[in-house]
Design a protein around this motif. Structure first.
Motif, mmCIF file in Angstrom:
data_model
loop_
_atom_site.group_PDB
_atom_site.id
_atom_site.type_symbol
_atom_site.label_atom_id
_atom_site.label_comp_id
_atom_site.label_asym_id
_atom_site.label_seq_id
_atom_site.Cartn_x
_atom_site.Cartn_y
_atom_site.Cartn_z
ATOM 1 N N ARG A 128 1.020 -1.441 -0.088
ATOM 2 C CA ARG A 128 -0.104 -0.112 -0.011
ATOM 3 C C ARG A 128 0.898 1.158 -0.164
ATOM 4 N NH1 ARG A 128 -3.627 3.718 2.019
ATOM 5 N NH2 ARG A 128 -2.617 4.005 3.822
ATOM 6 N N ARG A 129 1.978 1.219 0.877
ATOM 7 C CA ARG A 129 2.487 2.341 0.918
ATOM 8 C C ARG A 129 3.458 2.698 -0.130
ATOM 9 N NH1 ARG A 129 2.855 5.747 4.276
ATOM 10 N NH2 ARG A 129 1.472 5.336 6.521
ATOM 11 N N ALA A 171 3.054 1.866 -3.402
ATOM 12 C CA ALA A 171 2.634 2.695 -4.658
ATOM 13 C C ALA A 171 2.702 3.863 -4.713
ATOM 14 C CB ALA A 171 1.029 2.214 -4.682
ATOM 15 N N GLY A 172 2.389 4.864 -3.374
ATOM 16 C CA GLY A 172 2.425 6.240 -3.171
ATOM 17 C C GLY A 172 3.824 6.470 -3.762
ATOM 18 N N GLU A 173 4.782 5.744 -2.703
ATOM 19 C CA GLU A 173 6.276 6.366 -2.738
ATOM 20 C C GLU A 173 6.871 6.123 -4.270
ATOM 21 O OE1 GLU A 173 7.694 7.705 0.006
ATOM 22 O OE2 GLU A 173 5.977 7.392 1.189
ATOM 23 N N ALA A 203 5.247 6.323 -6.944
ATOM 24 C CA ALA A 203 4.841 7.371 -7.934
ATOM 25 C C ALA A 203 5.685 8.725 -7.566
ATOM 26 C CB ALA A 203 3.459 7.954 -7.493
ATOM 27 N N LEU A 204 6.156 9.155 -6.181
ATOM 28 C CA LEU A 204 6.916 9.975 -5.981
ATOM 29 C C LEU A 204 8.239 10.283 -6.885
ATOM 30 C CD1 LEU A 204 7.601 12.634 -4.109
ATOM 31 C CD2 LEU A 204 8.588 10.946 -2.522
ATOM 32 N N SER A 234 7.538 11.670 -10.016
ATOM 33 C CA SER A 234 7.121 13.141 -10.322
ATOM 34 C C SER A 234 8.500 14.066 -10.202
ATOM 35 C CB SER A 234 6.240 13.638 -8.969
ATOM 36 O OG SER A 234 7.046 13.892 -7.957
#
Lengths: 523, 367
Positions: free
Chosen positions: B356-357, B359-361, B363-364, B367
């Motif tokens: 879960r974590r 995916a977010g990281e 993406a970072l 960016s």
């Protein structure tokens, strides 16, 4: 126009209690924010207030620690920028992510994953750009474009994905006042089409002019929601900073004192060193003792090249093209120019003005080993660590540099505090000539005021100060004279009393001086 | 799903700076034991023979010093190079050229046996190494040539030149056509420190002195500061007024001189003549020594002894349990691999991430 549109009462975006924690730092702490359809909403705050962290969570680049995001009424989890785009959230970054060697259309194609042929994309981009009054030639190379034009590519790229919410991060920081006006027209057009905009800025005047609502952040927390049109710039600044920002005072130049020129630049030209750097074109300028000359200009118009030539990081062919304290310095190294009394503060803090992995005291030695050789170095070139450390502590105290631990690495300081140290390092030796590129870029208001005041005091104490800045407010605050750089050439300096935003803006955009001069005839 | 992620530390970790070579050594030993087990040997016995038995007698300690001396000398010079971000991979060639230049007097003028003979040989050896190292340095400064490739290729040039010299013009006429020069006279041989107990020569003293001098240079002087600034951020170095071009030349010539000194010391003290092969790859192994010693001259002394032991252990293992002495190379390779890998821990910390974590990281990063 009815901003609420069809879904009256229901916000497009409703963020509640959004929190992000980095280690022990609560970068965003329970942030609430609501944006309606057709609203331009400002997100205000100083550097480090948590604005970037907040929008990164909205755009799916960072994952929130807690809190919820409601999009068109539904609770959503935005796990990636791709997900954000699918929902209808687009973002234009402050630092562009474009490839210089590709055309505008190719850059746009790279970010679209639909695989349509480049010709189709180019045609679409061109049509869209003209319909929004942001004309763009899709086949031009990005490397040849101005910063304003590059931003257009970013905006068009964002609009091609037909977002409902567009996030703009400090969009005007790289634009001339006229380019900014153009951008505002586009934003108003978007608002009238029912699109919403989250507008991040620290420029209070434009926020007051454009935005329907504002959320102010400080230290990661929301300190207030307001209608910026009902506020004054001063009241907004107070909310952002949390206290009254001491105004910079600029006493008049002492007309009786000695005003011999200490820094003279005569017919300085320089060829472009790389395909993407700017050649300097016959720049002449003289900075006298006791005065501050400001150099305005949009980023990338030769300021960096000019700084290198004046500092001696790049040598000139002609020794007389740069004169410091009355001596030809064009062929002298940066160390020898320092020995003539000059001091320099470059734009980049980490990696140029300071070595990131070295301690502050080592970074003090970096620019002062030649001028303070007797104090800092012993026999055989040994380093007198204790002397340097105490000098470094003196600077830290004088400039109020905040840091954790004793003598930390430069990279461990916040940008503003490192900048205070780097400026203080040069002020500490009372240079007779000071050349500063972007003195307060990314520095919080309190620190910026301190740096600006220190530069004025240095000049009034009998030094010549040259400040290169993209921040017009700053130049109006500290300069006695202003000159404008455009495409490697520099205008004649004129007294700050005769300067207006319009006049400087026209020169920044490349208008010939004679067009810009009669102030009354413009606008 | 779990995955491992590297998180950049805000400030580099002093703890892992010190710990990383030890972690690397432990990992090398563990994987070495596995390697021996796979070869069908008892890993405990094999490790004993490899790492302990070469240290049980006094003469063996001497042998350790003999092997460590050139490694330390070269690695100390390489540390200056690498700290300044100049990648000299050609120390083996500079060692060879130093040995050839230092041998000019004892081979061509054997009748000169005065008191200045040895000092002259050492100075000429250093000059030979330094000048040979100046070639890739000048190519880099003038033409922006990649110094990794040019210095490496010059190793083979130097080795073939040595081969030609000992087969051709410098061959001993009374040497039964063996490819070697005449034996050096006693005056041209670097004395042993304690001849009664073993072969260790003054070369080891040179190595320790060189390490101490370079340590002082790097830690206490403006020159060392210049090396570090230019290595870390060349732009800040230019802002400080340091010349990157001169630094390239300085770093290469210092490391070339020390490699040359190692070459002539080895030939003078250990081999006593020139042969087609004069080094078991000291110039390359020293790269591992430099990194294992954290590019710190004092650490390099310790690392030099460890790598010298791997040479002795390889010989001992071959004699006692019939394993090829090429395992020494395997150990050295594993050690370098683990040292470089462990260095990651200095600038990054490891975090286990659930999906879960993740995916977010992830993406970072885009960016």
């Amino acid at each position: 126009m009815d901003a609420e549109g069809g879904n009256a009462g229901e916000a497009l975006l409703d963020v509640r209690g959004l929190t992000k924690i980095f280690g022990s730092l609560r970068a965003c702490d329970g942030v609430d924010l609501k944006i309606n359809r057709g609203e331009i909403h400002a997100l205000l705050g100083e550097n480090g207030a948590g604005k970037s962290t907040f929008v990164k969570m909205l755009f799916g680049s960072l994952e929130p620690y807690s809190g919820e995001i409601r999009w068109k009424g539904d609770k959503v989890r935005i796990t990636s920028p791709g997900e954000a785009r699918r929902l209808g959230i687009g973002m234009v970054f402050q630092h562009f992510s474009l490839f210089d060697a590709l055309t505008a259309a190719e850059n746009i194609a790279l970010s679209l994953d639909d695989g349509s042929p480049i010709g189709t994309i180019a045609a679409k981009a061109k049509a869209l750009s003209y319909s929004y009054g942001l004309p763009l030639d899709p086949y031009s190379l990005v490397g040849d474009l101005s910063v304003g034009e590059r931003q257009r590519i970013e905006i068009i790229r964002c609009l091609l994905q037909t977002p409902d919410l567009i996030i703009l991060d400090e969009p005007t920081s790289v634009l001339t006042p006229q380019e900014a006006d153009k951008l505002f027209e586009t934003l108003e057009r978007l608002r009238s089409e029912g699109k919403s905009i989250l507008y991040i800025s620290h420029r209070l005047e434009e926020v007051k002019r454009m935005c329907d609502g504002a959320t102010v952040l400080r230290h990661g927390k929301v300190v207030g929601h307001c209608d910026p049109r009902q506020e004054t710039a001063a009241s907004l600044a107070r909310m952002m900073v949390g206290s009254e920002v001491s105004a910079v005072t600029r006493p008049p130049v002492d007309t009786k004192a000695d005003h011999s020129p200490l820094l003279e630049i005569r017919d300085l030209s320089r060829k472009a060193a790389t395909p993407f750097s700017v050649p300097l074109r016959a720049i002449s300028l003289s900075v006298k003792a006791g005065e501050v000359i400001g150099i305005a200009g949009v980023a990338g118009n030769g300021q960096g090249e000019f700084f290198e030539a004046v500092s001696g990081e790049a040598l000139q062919d002609n020794a007389g093209s740069v004169r410091i304290s009355g001596k030809d310095a064009g062929r002298l190294s940066i160390s020898k120019r320092r020995l003539l009394g000059a001091a320099f503060v470059p734009e980049e803090r980490l990696g140029h003005g300071a070595a990131p992995l070295m301690s502050l005291s080592e970074n003090l030695l970096l620019s002062r080993y030649s001028t303070d050789r007797k104090a800092f170095l012993g026999p055989l070139g040994t380093i007198r660590t204790a002397t340097i450390e105490s000098a470094s502590e003196r600077i830290i105290k004088h400039m109020d540099v905040r840091m954790s631990g004793k003598d930390p690495e430069a990279a461990a300081l916040s940008g503003g505090n490192l900048q205070k140290f780097i400026v203080g390092r040069e002020l500490d030796r009372q240079p007779s000539v000071m050349v500063v590129n972007q003195p307060t870029w990314g520095v919080d208001a309190g620190a910026a005021a301190r740096i600006r005041q220190a530069l004025i005091e240095l000049a009034r104490g009998g030094s010549a100060v040259l400040v290169i800045s993209q921040d017009l407010d700053e130049l109006f605050e500290i300069s006695d004279y202003v000159a404008v750089m455009h495409d490697g050439a520099m205008s004649q300096p004129f007294a700050i009393a005769e300067a207006t935003f319009e006049k400087i803006g026209l020169l920044m955009g490349g208008a010939a001086p004679e067009q810009a001069h009669p102030v009354g005839e413009i606008a | 799903m779990m995955r491992i992620e590297l998180i950049k530390r805000p400030q580099h970790s002093a703890l892992f700076s010190a710990l990383s070579p030890i972690i690397a050594l432990v990992l090398t030993l563990v994987f070495g034991a596995i390697l021996f087990a796979l070869l069908g040997r008892n890993p405990v016995t094999a490790m004993y023979i490899y790492f302990v038995s070469p240290l049980t007698q006094v003469w063996q300690i001497h042998e350790l010093a003999v092997k460590a001396a050139p490694l330390i000398l070269i690695a100390v010079g390489l540390a200056v190079c690498y700290r300044s971000n100049n990648w000299n991979i050609g120390a083996e060639g500079q060692l060879t050229m130093g040995a050839i230049a230092g041998s000019i007097l004892p081979v061509l003028v054997p009748e000169y046996q005065g008191v200045f003979l040895l000092p002259l040989m050492l100075i000429m050896g250093m000059a030979g190494g330094a000048l040979y190292a100046a070639i890739p340095a000048l190519l880099k400064v003038r033409f922006n040539t990649n110094e990794i490739l040019s210095s490496l290729m010059l190793v083979y040039v130097a080795q073939l030149f040595l081969d030609w010299v000992v087969r051709g013009p410098w061959r001993d006429p009374q040497g039964y056509n063996f490819p070697q020069t005449i034996q050096f006279s006693d005056a041209a041989i670097l004395p042993e420190l304690f001849p009664a107990s073993g072969r260790a020569s003054w070369a080891f003293v040179f190595a320790i002195v060189a390490a101490l001098i370079v340590w002082f240079l790097m830690a206490k002087t403006l020159k060392g500061f210049e090396v570090k600034v230019i290595g870390q951020s060349p732009r800040a170095g230019r802002f400080a007024g340091f010349s990157t071009g001169r630094m390239v030349l300085f770093a290469f010539m210092v490391s070339g001189a020390l490699a040359g000194l190692a070459g002539i010391s080895e030939v003078s003290a250990t081999i006593n003549q020139l042969q087609p092969v004069i080094s078991p790859g000291y110039g390359f192994t020293a790269i591992i020594v430099a990194f294992l010693g954290r590019l710190n001259p004092i650490g390099i002394i310790a690392a030099g002894l460890v790598l010298a032991l791997s040479y002795l252990g390889g010989e001992a293992a071959q004699a006692a349990i019939g394993i090829s002495d090429k395992t020494a190379r395997v150990f050295q390779g594993m050690l370098l691999f683990f040292v470089l890998a462990s260095d990651t821990l200095i600038y990054y910390r490891i975090r286990l991430i659930t999906s879960r974590r993740a995916a977010g990281e992830a993406a970072l990063e885009h960016s």
